[in-house]
Design a protein around this motif. Structure first.
Motif, PDB file in Angstrom:
ATOM      1  N   PHE A 149     -15.500  57.932  22.767  1.00  0.00           N
ATOM      2  CA  PHE A 149     -14.149  57.819  23.294  1.00  0.00           C
ATOM      3  C   PHE A 149     -13.880  56.398  23.750  1.00  0.00           C
ATOM      4  O   PHE A 149     -14.759  55.744  24.316  1.00  0.00           O
ATOM      5  CB  PHE A 149     -13.948  58.752  24.496  1.00  0.00           C
ATOM      6  CG  PHE A 149     -13.659  60.168  24.112  1.00  0.00           C
ATOM      7  CD1 PHE A 149     -12.365  60.579  23.838  1.00  0.00           C
ATOM      8  CD2 PHE A 149     -14.685  61.094  24.034  1.00  0.00           C
ATOM      9  CE1 PHE A 149     -12.098  61.875  23.477  1.00  0.00           C
ATOM     10  CE2 PHE A 149     -14.429  62.395  23.684  1.00  0.00           C
ATOM     11  CZ  PHE A 149     -13.133  62.798  23.407  1.00  0.00           C
ATOM     12  N   ASP A 150     -12.668  55.958  23.531  1.00  0.00           N
ATOM     13  CA  ASP A 150     -12.147  54.719  24.098  1.00  0.00           C
ATOM     14  C   ASP A 150     -10.927  55.140  24.912  1.00  0.00           C
ATOM     15  O   ASP A 150      -9.901  55.525  24.338  1.00  0.00           O
ATOM     16  CB  ASP A 150     -11.767  53.737  22.989  1.00  0.00           C
ATOM     17  CG  ASP A 150     -11.259  52.410  23.533  1.00  0.00           C
ATOM     18  OD1 ASP A 150     -11.308  52.186  24.764  1.00  0.00           O
ATOM     19  OD2 ASP A 150     -10.799  51.591  22.715  1.00  0.00           O
ATOM     20  N   ILE A 151     -11.065  55.140  26.228  1.00  0.00           N
ATOM     21  CA  ILE A 151     -10.011  55.649  27.108  1.00  0.00           C
ATOM     22  C   ILE A 151      -9.568  54.551  28.048  1.00  0.00           C
ATOM     23  O   ILE A 151     -10.383  53.943  28.746  1.00  0.00           O
ATOM     24  CB  ILE A 151     -10.509  56.868  27.920  1.00  0.00           C
ATOM     25  CG1 ILE A 151     -10.913  57.991  26.952  1.00  0.00           C
ATOM     26  CG2 ILE A 151      -9.437  57.337  28.905  1.00  0.00           C
ATOM     27  CD1 ILE A 151     -11.561  59.182  27.624  1.00  0.00           C
ATOM     28  N   ASP A 152      -8.264  54.309  28.063  1.00  0.00           N
ATOM     29  CA  ASP A 152      -7.657  53.370  29.011  1.00  0.00           C
ATOM     30  C   ASP A 152      -6.880  54.216  30.016  1.00  0.00           C
ATOM     31  O   ASP A 152      -5.944  54.941  29.645  1.00  0.00           O
ATOM     32  CB  ASP A 152      -6.726  52.408  28.269  1.00  0.00           C
ATOM     33  CG  ASP A 152      -6.118  51.355  29.186  1.00  0.00           C
ATOM     34  OD1 ASP A 152      -6.609  51.183  30.325  1.00  0.00           O
ATOM     35  OD2 ASP A 152      -5.139  50.713  28.761  1.00  0.00           O
ATOM     36  N   ALA A 153      -7.301  54.159  31.272  1.00  0.00           N
ATOM     37  CA  ALA A 153      -6.701  55.011  32.297  1.00  0.00           C
ATOM     38  C   ALA A 153      -6.820  54.354  33.657  1.00  0.00           C
ATOM     39  O   ALA A 153      -7.610  53.434  33.856  1.00  0.00           O
ATOM     40  CB  ALA A 153      -7.399  56.366  32.317  1.00  0.00           C
ATOM     41  N   ASP A 154      -6.025  54.858  34.587  1.00  0.00           N
ATOM     42  CA  ASP A 154      -6.103  54.416  35.980  1.00  0.00           C
ATOM     43  C   ASP A 154      -7.249  55.161  36.658  1.00  0.00           C
ATOM     44  O   ASP A 154      -7.031  56.034  37.500  1.00  0.00           O
ATOM     45  CB  ASP A 154      -4.782  54.706  36.704  1.00  0.00           C
ATOM     46  CG  ASP A 154      -3.648  53.834  36.205  1.00  0.00           C
ATOM     47  OD1 ASP A 154      -3.934  52.726  35.701  1.00  0.00           O
ATOM     48  OD2 ASP A 154      -2.486  54.251  36.307  1.00  0.00           O
ATOM     49  N   ALA A 155      -8.476  54.825  36.258  1.00  0.00           N
ATOM     50  CA  ALA A 155      -9.649  55.507  36.801  1.00  0.00           C
ATOM     51  C   ALA A 155     -10.868  54.626  36.584  1.00  0.00           C
ATOM     52  O   ALA A 155     -10.868  53.744  35.725  1.00  0.00           O
ATOM     53  CB  ALA A 155      -9.839  56.850  36.094  1.00  0.00           C
ATOM     54  N   THR A 156     -11.910  54.927  37.345  1.00  0.00           N
ATOM     55  CA  THR A 156     -13.170  54.209  37.172  1.00  0.00           C
ATOM     56  C   THR A 156     -13.891  54.749  35.933  1.00  0.00           C
ATOM     57  O   THR A 156     -13.563  55.834  35.426  1.00  0.00           O
ATOM     58  CB  THR A 156     -14.080  54.403  38.395  1.00  0.00           C
ATOM     59  OG1 THR A 156     -14.476  55.781  38.455  1.00  0.00           O
ATOM     60  CG2 THR A 156     -13.387  53.987  39.688  1.00  0.00           C
ATOM     61  N   LYS A 157     -14.904  54.015  35.492  1.00  0.00           N
ATOM     62  CA  LYS A 157     -15.706  54.479  34.352  1.00  0.00           C
ATOM     63  C   LYS A 157     -16.362  55.816  34.671  1.00  0.00           C
ATOM     64  O   LYS A 157     -16.452  56.691  33.809  1.00  0.00           O
ATOM     65  CB  LYS A 157     -16.766  53.443  33.980  1.00  0.00           C
ATOM     66  CG  LYS A 157     -16.210  52.263  33.243  1.00  0.00           C
ATOM     67  CD  LYS A 157     -17.327  51.360  32.742  1.00  0.00           C
ATOM     68  CE  LYS A 157     -16.704  50.219  31.952  1.00  0.00           C
ATOM     69  NZ  LYS A 157     -17.710  49.454  31.223  1.00  0.00           N
ATOM     70  N   ASP A 158     -16.825  55.986  35.896  1.00  0.00           N
ATOM     71  CA  ASP A 158     -17.449  57.253  36.288  1.00  0.00           C
ATOM     72  C   ASP A 158     -16.447  58.401  36.271  1.00  0.00           C
ATOM     73  O   ASP A 158     -16.781  59.518  35.865  1.00  0.00           O
ATOM     74  CB  ASP A 158     -18.089  57.141  37.675  1.00  0.00           C
ATOM     75  CG  ASP A 158     -19.375  56.309  37.665  1.00  0.00           C
ATOM     76  OD1 ASP A 158     -19.938  56.084  36.567  1.00  0.00           O
ATOM     77  OD2 ASP A 158     -19.810  55.892  38.755  1.00  0.00           O
ATOM     78  N   GLU A 159     -15.229  58.150  36.722  1.00  0.00           N
ATOM     79  CA  GLU A 159     -14.192  59.196  36.700  1.00  0.00           C
ATOM     80  C   GLU A 159     -13.841  59.569  35.264  1.00  0.00           C
ATOM     81  O   GLU A 159     -13.677  60.755  34.946  1.00  0.00           O
ATOM     82  CB  GLU A 159     -12.942  58.725  37.446  1.00  0.00           C
ATOM     83  CG  GLU A 159     -13.118  58.649  38.952  1.00  0.00           C
ATOM     84  CD  GLU A 159     -11.943  57.976  39.651  1.00  0.00           C
ATOM     85  OE1 GLU A 159     -11.597  58.429  40.764  1.00  0.00           O
ATOM     86  OE2 GLU A 159     -11.369  57.006  39.093  1.00  0.00           O
ATOM     87  N   ILE A 160     -13.750  58.577  34.398  1.00  0.00           N
ATOM     88  CA  ILE A 160     -13.453  58.846  32.985  1.00  0.00           C
ATOM     89  C   ILE A 160     -14.595  59.629  32.350  1.00  0.00           C
ATOM     90  O   ILE A 160     -14.374  60.604  31.625  1.00  0.00           O
ATOM     91  CB  ILE A 160     -13.163  57.538  32.229  1.00  0.00           C
ATOM     92  CG1 ILE A 160     -11.837  56.931  32.711  1.00  0.00           C
ATOM     93  CG2 ILE A 160     -13.138  57.765  30.719  1.00  0.00           C
ATOM     94  CD1 ILE A 160     -11.562  55.524  32.208  1.00  0.00           C
ATOM     95  N   ALA A 161     -15.837  59.227  32.635  1.00  0.00           N
ATOM     96  CA  ALA A 161     -16.997  59.952  32.105  1.00  0.00           C
ATOM     97  C   ALA A 161     -16.996  61.404  32.575  1.00  0.00           C
ATOM     98  O   ALA A 161     -17.331  62.320  31.806  1.00  0.00           O
ATOM     99  CB  ALA A 161     -18.290  59.253  32.502  1.00  0.00           C
ATOM    100  N   ALA A 162     -16.608  61.638  33.821  1.00  0.00           N
ATOM    101  CA  ALA A 162     -16.545  63.004  34.358  1.00  0.00           C
ATOM    102  C   ALA A 162     -15.462  63.822  33.654  1.00  0.00           C
ATOM    103  O   ALA A 162     -15.648  65.015  33.393  1.00  0.00           O
ATOM    104  CB  ALA A 162     -16.308  62.972  35.864  1.00  0.00           C
ATOM    105  N   VAL A 163     -14.331  63.194  33.330  1.00  0.00           N
ATOM    106  CA  VAL A 163     -13.261  63.880  32.604  1.00  0.00           C
ATOM    107  C   VAL A 163     -13.751  64.272  31.211  1.00  0.00           C
ATOM    108  O   VAL A 163     -13.553  65.406  30.756  1.00  0.00           O
ATOM    109  CB  VAL A 163     -11.989  62.996  32.523  1.00  0.00           C
ATOM    110  CG1 VAL A 163     -11.002  63.541  31.503  1.00  0.00           C
ATOM    111  CG2 VAL A 163     -11.333  62.880  33.894  1.00  0.00           C
ATOM    112  N   VAL A 164     -14.405  63.350  30.517  1.00  0.00           N
ATOM    113  CA  VAL A 164     -14.921  63.641  29.174  1.00  0.00           C
ATOM    114  C   VAL A 164     -15.982  64.738  29.239  1.00  0.00           C
ATOM    115  O   VAL A 164     -15.996  65.657  28.407  1.00  0.00           O
ATOM    116  CB  VAL A 164     -15.469  62.357  28.500  1.00  0.00           C
ATOM    117  CG1 VAL A 164     -16.203  62.685  27.204  1.00  0.00           C
ATOM    118  CG2 VAL A 164     -14.338  61.366  28.242  1.00  0.00           C
ATOM    119  N   SER A 165     -16.845  64.680  30.211  1.00  0.00           N
ATOM    120  CA  SER A 165     -17.880  65.695  30.376  1.00  0.00           C
ATOM    121  C   SER A 165     -17.266  67.079  30.597  1.00  0.00           C
ATOM    122  O   SER A 165     -17.707  68.074  30.008  1.00  0.00           O
ATOM    123  CB  SER A 165     -18.785  65.324  31.552  1.00  0.00           C
ATOM    124  OG  SER A 165     -19.751  66.325  31.759  1.00  0.00           O
TER     125      SER A 165
END
Length: 188
Positions: A149-165
């Motif tokens: 995934f390549d995600i651009d969002a108003d979130a930290t890398k850890d928050e994005i990883a948690a969303v993907v998980s």
């Protein structure tokens, strides 16, 4: 004393309130959570076919899409075919990417994370010796699947990883691919 709480809000186009209402209803009425999805497929010639999805059973009754949807499948020229459409295995990869991407959007919305862009790339390795009958010890399906995934969002890398998980954890297509259920084939 004045205490302020920052509540993150996002508008990713997902109606989280409606999803919560559906979850509540299905929790209270478990039988309504049983769905039967359908697709019909028609041979168009060669190895070219068209699948149509129009009706399904769910929420305790027959349902219909707003309109029928169709997906064609074929094989590429390197398989001695005319390459009129993606291969069935590419459609499976598309379904996986679509399911996970939709999950990312819904989970990010629920967590108040504003998405700017989400791109998924899916690759799968397959040895054709299986499907061509060259080697009976080689499986017909994928040997490995990779999703990035390549995600651009108003979130930290850890928050994005948690969303993907979480998306992976709740993805129906991910589950179908990694934990196949019983499949029965019959001839009318």
């Amino acid at each position: 004393m004045n205490i302020q709480t920052n509540i993150k809000t996002a508008d990713n186009g997902v109606d989280v309130a409606a999803l919560h209402n559906i979850k509540k209803v299905l929790t209270e009425m478990p039988a309504a959570a049983q769905f039967t999805w359908r697709a019909s497929c028609e041979w168009l010639g060669g190895v070219h076919s068209r699948s149509t999805m129009e009706t399904f059973f769910g929420a305790g009754a027959e349902q219909a899409h707003k309109m029928p949807f169709s997906v064609e499948a074929d094989h590429p020229v390197v398989f001695a075919a005319p390459d009129n459409a993606p291969t069935p295995v590419e459609i499976v990869l598309s379904a996986l990417a679509s399911c996970l991407t939709g999950g990312v959007a819904a989970i990010a919305q629920h967590r108040g994370i504003q998405l700017r862009s989400v791109k998924a790339k899916v690759e799968a390795d397959m040895n054709l010796h299986g499907i061509l009958g060259i080697d009976p010890d080689v499986r017909n399906g994928f040997n490995a699947v990779r999703i990035s995934f390549d995600i651009d969002a108003d979130a930290t890398k850890d928050e994005i990883a948690a969303v993907v998980s979480q998306s992976q954890k709740r993805s129906a297509v991910f589950d179908i691919i990694t934990n196949p259920g019983n499949v029965r084939v019959s001839v009318a």
